[in-house]
Enzyme design. Structure first.
Site, PDB file in Angstrom:
ATOM      1  N   GLU A  10       0.822  -1.213   0.000  1.00 10.17           N
ATOM      2  CA  GLU A  10       0.000   0.000   0.000  1.00 10.17           C
ATOM      3  C   GLU A  10       0.859   1.268   0.000  1.00 10.17           C
ATOM      4  O   GLU A  10       0.365   2.348  -0.294  1.00 10.17           O
ATOM      5  CB  GLU A  10      -0.913   0.009   1.229  1.00 10.17           C
ATOM      6  CG  GLU A  10      -1.941  -1.115   1.220  1.00 10.17           C
ATOM      7  CD  GLU A  10      -2.695  -1.255   2.536  1.00 10.17           C
ATOM      8  OE1 GLU A  10      -3.842  -1.689   2.509  1.00 10.17           O
ATOM      9  OE2 GLU A  10      -2.126  -0.943   3.608  1.00 10.17           O
ATOM     10  N   ASP A  55     -11.841  -5.589  -2.472  1.00 12.16           N
ATOM     11  CA  ASP A  55     -12.690  -6.787  -2.507  1.00 12.16           C
ATOM     12  C   ASP A  55     -14.056  -6.402  -1.976  1.00 12.16           C
ATOM     13  O   ASP A  55     -14.245  -5.284  -1.499  1.00 12.16           O
ATOM     14  CB  ASP A  55     -12.062  -7.895  -1.637  1.00 12.16           C
ATOM     15  CG  ASP A  55     -11.913  -7.446  -0.187  1.00 12.16           C
ATOM     16  OD1 ASP A  55     -12.861  -7.617   0.588  1.00 12.16           O
ATOM     17  OD2 ASP A  55     -10.862  -6.873   0.173  1.00 12.16           O
TER      18      ASP A  55
HETATM   19  N1  ADE Z   1      -9.182  -4.911   4.041  1.00 11.62           N
HETATM   20  C1  ADE Z   1      -9.376  -5.171   2.737  1.00 11.62           C
HETATM   21  N2  ADE Z   1     -10.387  -6.027   2.566  1.00 11.62           N
HETATM   22  C2  ADE Z   1     -10.846  -6.332   3.809  1.00 11.62           C
HETATM   23  C3  ADE Z   1     -11.858  -7.181   4.293  1.00 11.62           C
HETATM   24  N3  ADE Z   1     -12.603  -7.904   3.457  1.00 11.62           N
HETATM   25  N4  ADE Z   1     -12.051  -7.264   5.639  1.00 11.62           N
HETATM   26  C4  ADE Z   1     -11.284  -6.535   6.480  1.00 11.62           C
HETATM   27  N5  ADE Z   1     -10.299  -5.729   6.071  1.00 11.62           N
HETATM   28  C5  ADE Z   1     -10.089  -5.618   4.741  1.00 11.62           C
END
Ligand code: ADE
Length: 268
Positions: free
Chosen positions: A15, A220
């Site tokens: 990141e 996601d």
């Molecule tokens: N950071 C990126 N995706 C995530 C997720 N699905 N749950 C918690 N932190 C995250």
């Protein structure tokens, strides 16, 4: 101590890679099992650090940035899982407020409330957040940043990222089932995204009256494929997006509190 020093925090190396490459006059300082890199980014005095994953790691690092490194403002950039309707992979979410979705001291305190603060939601600094929002619209409003190669754009459908602004929730769990993300949507219907650090940063910044802002790119949808999408996304997109966003924010023409606190009357 510096008149204005911006601490820039991310959870994981991918990141922040682009920002580290852009840093000038840098020197590294090891403190509390973290590596802090002090230097200048587009003329601004900054400290870059990877806090690691989770709320305790984020809180400890935020405290060090403020107390040990004299940071007068904080910026968190990284990735998050999308929760809100229409919050898609590749979109950017700017936090107006943050809440710990796994904090529950009932019956002593209401669900989500941080004991002895009377608060469950910690607001980001309004002026800094406005500046970050404007920067995000500048970078992403015209479509996908050109630095992302066409194959990657196609793989994630990154043609026209949208910029959202609102509640981000944090907890010490990677949300990777549809059932878990659905439960979060049920109990916190206005949550746009979920991650694992932001609300801890917000709480510590509140304790030290230090302005902060936070931006997350959606890696996601916090569902059954979250772990696959997350891994691919952070390798190909996350560092490019963070770099583009911070560069737009720190351009010298900007005079908001986050980019130059000393320039704002009454700013820290
Ligand atoms: N950071 C990126 N995706 C995530 C997720 N699905 N749950 C918690 N932190 C995250």
């Amino acid at each position: 101590m510096n008149a204005s020093r911006l601490g820039i925090v991310s959870a994981i190396a991918q990141e922040q890679r682009g920002l580290l490459d852009a840093l000038e006059h840098s020197r590294r300082v090891r403190h509390g099992n973290r590596e802090y890199t002090v230097g200048t980014l587009w003329g601004r005095d900054v400290v870059l650090v990877l806090c690691g994953i989770g709320k305790v790691a984020a809180a400890a690092t935020t405290t060090s940035l403020i107390v040990e490194f004299g940071c007068t403002a904080l910026l968190f950039t990284g990735v998050a899982g999308g929760l809100g309707e229409g919050v898609a992979v590749g979109d950017v979410v700017i936090a107006d407020s943050l809440l710990q979705h796994d904090l529950d001291a009932r019956p002593l305190y209401p669900r989500y409330e941080v004991p002895d603060t009377g608060k469950s939601r910690f607001t980001a600094d309004a002026a800094s957040t406005d500046a970050l929002h404007t920067a995000a619209q500048t970078v992403f409003g015209a479509g996908c940043p050109p630095l992302i190669d066409p194959t990657t754009r196609h793989a994630f459908g990154l043609h026209a990222p949208r910029v959202h602004r609102g509640l981000i929730v944090s907890g010490d769990r990677f949300i990777s089932t549809r059932a878990d993300s659905e439960a979060l949507r049920q109990s916190l219907p206005d949550a746009l995204a979920v991650e694992m650090e932001g609300a801890a940063v917000a709480q510590v910044c509140h304790d030290y009256a230090t302005p902060f802002a936070l931006a997350r790119t959606i890696s996601d949808r916090a569902d059954d494929t979250a772990h696959i999408d997350f891994g691919r996304f952070i390798h190909t997109v996350a560092s490019v997006y963070s770099l583009a966003l911070v560069q737009a924010l720190l351009q010298p023409a900007r005079t908001d509190r986050l980019t130059d606190p000393a320039a704002t009357p009454g700013g820290r």
